[in-house]
Design a protein around this motif. Structure first.
Motif, PDB file in Angstrom:
ATOM      1  N   ARG A 243      61.980  87.012  37.597  1.00  0.00           N
ATOM      2  CA  ARG A 243      62.858  85.781  38.293  1.00  0.00           C
ATOM      3  C   ARG A 243      63.999  86.266  37.781  1.00  0.00           C
ATOM      4  NH1 ARG A 243      61.180  80.047  36.913  1.00  0.00           N
ATOM      5  NH2 ARG A 243      62.795  79.433  38.191  1.00  0.00           N
TER       6      ARG A 243
ATOM      7  N   ASP B 107      68.030  85.348  36.933  1.00  0.00           N
ATOM      8  CA  ASP B 107      68.953  84.390  35.637  1.00  0.00           C
ATOM      9  C   ASP B 107      67.561  84.112  34.629  1.00  0.00           C
ATOM     10  OD1 ASP B 107      70.589  82.927  34.866  1.00  0.00           O
ATOM     11  OD2 ASP B 107      70.610  80.908  35.945  1.00  0.00           O
TER      12      ASP B 107
ATOM     13  N   ASN C 145      72.219  80.941  39.507  1.00  0.00           N
ATOM     14  CA  ASN C 145      72.065  79.851  41.024  1.00  0.00           C
ATOM     15  C   ASN C 145      72.731  79.202  40.661  1.00  0.00           C
ATOM     16  OD1 ASN C 145      68.980  81.118  41.396  1.00  0.00           O
ATOM     17  ND2 ASN C 145      68.716  81.265  39.006  1.00  0.00           N
TER      18      ASN C 145
ATOM     19  N   SER D 118      72.477  75.152  43.599  1.00  0.00           N
ATOM     20  CA  SER D 118      72.721  74.340  44.565  1.00  0.00           C
ATOM     21  C   SER D 118      74.216  73.302  45.010  1.00  0.00           C
ATOM     22  CB  SER D 118      71.720  73.472  44.326  1.00  0.00           C
ATOM     23  OG  SER D 118      70.645  74.123  43.811  1.00  0.00           O
TER      24      SER D 118
ATOM     25  N   THR E 112      70.240  73.689  49.006  1.00  0.00           N
ATOM     26  CA  THR E 112      71.176  75.322  49.991  1.00  0.00           C
ATOM     27  C   THR E 112      71.794  75.582  51.243  1.00  0.00           C
ATOM     28  OG1 THR E 112      68.833  76.733  49.782  1.00  0.00           O
ATOM     29  CG2 THR E 112      70.644  76.740  47.878  1.00  0.00           C
TER      30      THR E 112
ATOM     31  N   LYS F 158      63.520  76.448  43.539  1.00  0.00           N
ATOM     32  CA  LYS F 158      65.269  76.204  43.010  1.00  0.00           C
ATOM     33  C   LYS F 158      65.916  77.359  42.744  1.00  0.00           C
ATOM     34  CE  LYS F 158      68.597  72.621  41.724  1.00  0.00           C
ATOM     35  NZ  LYS F 158      69.024  71.713  41.256  1.00  0.00           N
ATOM     36  N   GLY F 159      65.135  76.995  41.647  1.00  0.00           N
ATOM     37  CA  GLY F 159      65.732  78.856  40.489  1.00  0.00           C
ATOM     38  C   GLY F 159      65.910  80.008  40.807  1.00  0.00           C
ATOM     39  N   SER F 160      64.770  80.687  42.143  1.00  0.00           N
ATOM     40  CA  SER F 160      64.736  81.543  42.187  1.00  0.00           C
ATOM     41  C   SER F 160      65.627  81.851  43.956  1.00  0.00           C
ATOM     42  CB  SER F 160      63.434  81.807  43.087  1.00  0.00           C
ATOM     43  OG  SER F 160      62.878  81.285  44.060  1.00  0.00           O
ATOM     44  N   ALA F 161      65.671  83.250  43.649  1.00  0.00           N
ATOM     45  CA  ALA F 161      66.467  83.543  44.862  1.00  0.00           C
ATOM     46  C   ALA F 161      65.692  83.517  46.092  1.00  0.00           C
ATOM     47  CB  ALA F 161      66.928  85.166  44.829  1.00  0.00           C
TER      48      ALA F 161
ATOM     49  N   TRP G 251      76.510  85.688  45.340  1.00  0.00           N
ATOM     50  CA  TRP G 251      75.921  85.186  46.725  1.00  0.00           C
ATOM     51  C   TRP G 251      76.163  85.115  48.602  1.00  0.00           C
ATOM     52  CZ3 TRP G 251      79.733  83.306  43.983  1.00  0.00           C
ATOM     53  CH2 TRP G 251      80.531  82.409  44.525  1.00  0.00           C
TER      54      TRP G 251
ATOM     55  N   THR H  76      71.370  82.001  46.896  1.00  0.00           N
ATOM     56  CA  THR H  76      71.658  82.092  45.711  1.00  0.00           C
ATOM     57  C   THR H  76      70.913  83.112  44.846  1.00  0.00           C
ATOM     58  OG1 THR H  76      70.913  79.941  44.512  1.00  0.00           O
ATOM     59  CG2 THR H  76      72.898  80.013  45.814  1.00  0.00           C
ATOM     60  N   GLY H  77      71.236  83.539  43.488  1.00  0.00           N
ATOM     61  CA  GLY H  77      70.256  83.747  42.341  1.00  0.00           C
ATOM     62  C   GLY H  77      69.842  85.532  42.200  1.00  0.00           C
TER      63      GLY H  77
END
Length: 438
Positions: free
Chosen positions: A166, A168, A199, A201, A216, A238-241, A296, A408-409
């Motif tokens: 993952r 970040d 990352n 939102s 997003t 939420k934390g992944s691309a 991004w 993102t991410g």
């Protein structure tokens, strides 16, 4: 009869609606399939570039090691050649002296013999043959330059680049040392394998009430937020691309922004700042950029009338529009009445003579003072702002009559890094937009 017709009409209406839903879903599936194919192709291309970069690094290391070996070979060869030349000269002189001494034994005259003997003694005393070291100055061993990459091969074979990684995140600490069959060097300082990425939102507490925000995704909402209670719960990954798809909505009779009023709407929710209001249909990201390089991507709905993509300081006023202040930078797409594509900063506009891409890539180099926009598919540069960021910046978005989805991410694509290096050697064509702000 009438009741049966009415019932049949309801059935027809229901079937027609269902057919529309199925057709819309088919369109979505086809679009998703196309997206899978395009994104897979892009990722394969970037994978090739990343591995080419690794190969390039290995080639550089190999070339450096080859040069070291060649330099060592040249040094030793020169030492041995010099020693060999000295020995040959000494041997030649010694053989000549030996021949002279042998002939002197046949001299009958005492005085002449005595003179020759003294010459031979003096020459022997000064002869280079007796001052030579009959030991090679260097050895033929090159083992100190031999390498053994068995540990490195094993480490590379155990690395899994795709499964479970993952962005970040930090994954392992390791140290490196050079070693060969004869000896091992000192270990390096610990190095952490990381997948750094930004990352973020969308900050719903900052968004205009005419915008519906979900993680997003942001979409124009002419009802002024009355449908907020119907938002889909359970945000995933939420934390992944990722790219979150947007559901199309019918926009019949959408009011012009000049006629939109928010005076009768519910009071704004207080967050880190007041909500944007008036004609500033804006929402900011929830994560500030204070250093480093970040990337991004943004995709607009096909029927989006107007939108902007960029960055802004936290001090952007709630009535301010992106690009119309000295605290914000953006590119703006307008499909309302006339089609325009432009870069905006400090209320100055630079028309862009390029096609609006399907997806826009945003590259922010905070320390280098650069904000660049790309066609996310072809990596064609659309425009670059060159400035000096004096405060942390937030990703910023404006939407009217349409919607945006974010990815993102993401790590900075290698193609973008390459373009940035070449672009840094060029001067901007719109210096009026490249203003240092305080």
């Amino acid at each position: 009869m009438d009741s049966q017709k009415e019932a049949l009409q309801r059935i027809i209406s229901t079937l027609a609606n269902k057919n529309d839903e199925i057709q819309n879903f088919i369109d979505t599936l086809n679009q998703t399939l196309k997206g899978v194919q395009e994104n897979s192709s892009n990722i394969l291309s970037e994978l090739d570039e990343e591995f080419d970069s690794l190969y390039s690094i290995l080639d550089e290391v190999k070339e450096s090691m080859i040069n070291s070996i060649k330099q060592e070979q040249a040094r030793k060869s020169q030492e041995l050649q010099s020693q060999l030349s000295q020995c040959n000269n000494a041997l030649e002189n010694s053989e000549e002296l030996l021949e002279f001494a042998t002939r002197s034994l046949d001299i009958k005259e005492a005085e002449e013999f005595s003179k020759a003997a003294r010459q031979i003694k003096d020459r022997v005393t000064m002869a280079s043959a007796f001052r030579l070291s009959l030991k090679p100055k260097v050895s033929d061993s090159m083992t100190h330059l031999m390498v053994d990459f068995s540990q490195e091969r094993q480490m590379l074979q155990t690395l899994k680049f795709l499964p479970g990684l993952r962005f970040d995140s930090k994954y392992m600490n390791f140290r490196v040392r050079a070693c060969n069959k004869a000896v091992a060097g000192e270990c390096s300082d610990p190095v952490t394998l990381e997948t750094k990425a930004l990352n973020f939102s969308l900050d719903s507490s900052s968004s205009h009430l005419n915008l519906r925000v979900e993680d997003t995704c942001v979409e124009w909402d002419p009802t002024g937020g009355k449908g907020q209670e119907n938002k889909v719960k359970g945000k995933e990954n939420k934390g992944s691309a990722h790219v979150t798809s947007l559901k199309k909505h019918t926009r019949s009779g959408t009011p012009s922004p000049k006629r939109t009023s928010v005076g009768s709407r519910p009071p704004a929710v207080r967050g880190s700042r007041d909500r944007f209001t008036g004609e500033s249909y804006t929402v900011l990201g929830d994560t500030a950029i204070e250093s480093g390089q970040h990337y991004w991507e943004v995709k607009a709905q096909k029927d989006c009338k107007s939108y902007s993509v960029g960055v802004a300081y936290k001090t952007l006023g709630k009535f301010d529009q992106l690009g119309k202040t000295n605290t914000s930078w953006c590119i703006h797409v307008n499909n309302w009445l006339q089609n325009t594509f432009a870069a905006k900063h400090n209320n100055k506009v630079k028309a862009l003579d390029v096609t609006v891409p399907e997806r826009i890539g945003v590259f922010c180099d905070f320390d280098g003072g650069q904000l660049s926009f790309y066609d996310a598919n072809s990596k064609q540069l659309l425009y670059s702002f060159k400035t000096k960021f004096t405060q942390p910046v937030l990703p910023g978005f404006m939407v009217w009559c349409g919607g945006l989805s974010l990815s993102t991410g993401m790590q900075v694509p290698s193609a973008v890094r390459t373009l940035q290096k070449s672009e840094n050697g060029m001067t901007g064509s719109a210096s009026s937009l490249n203003i240092v702000t305080q």
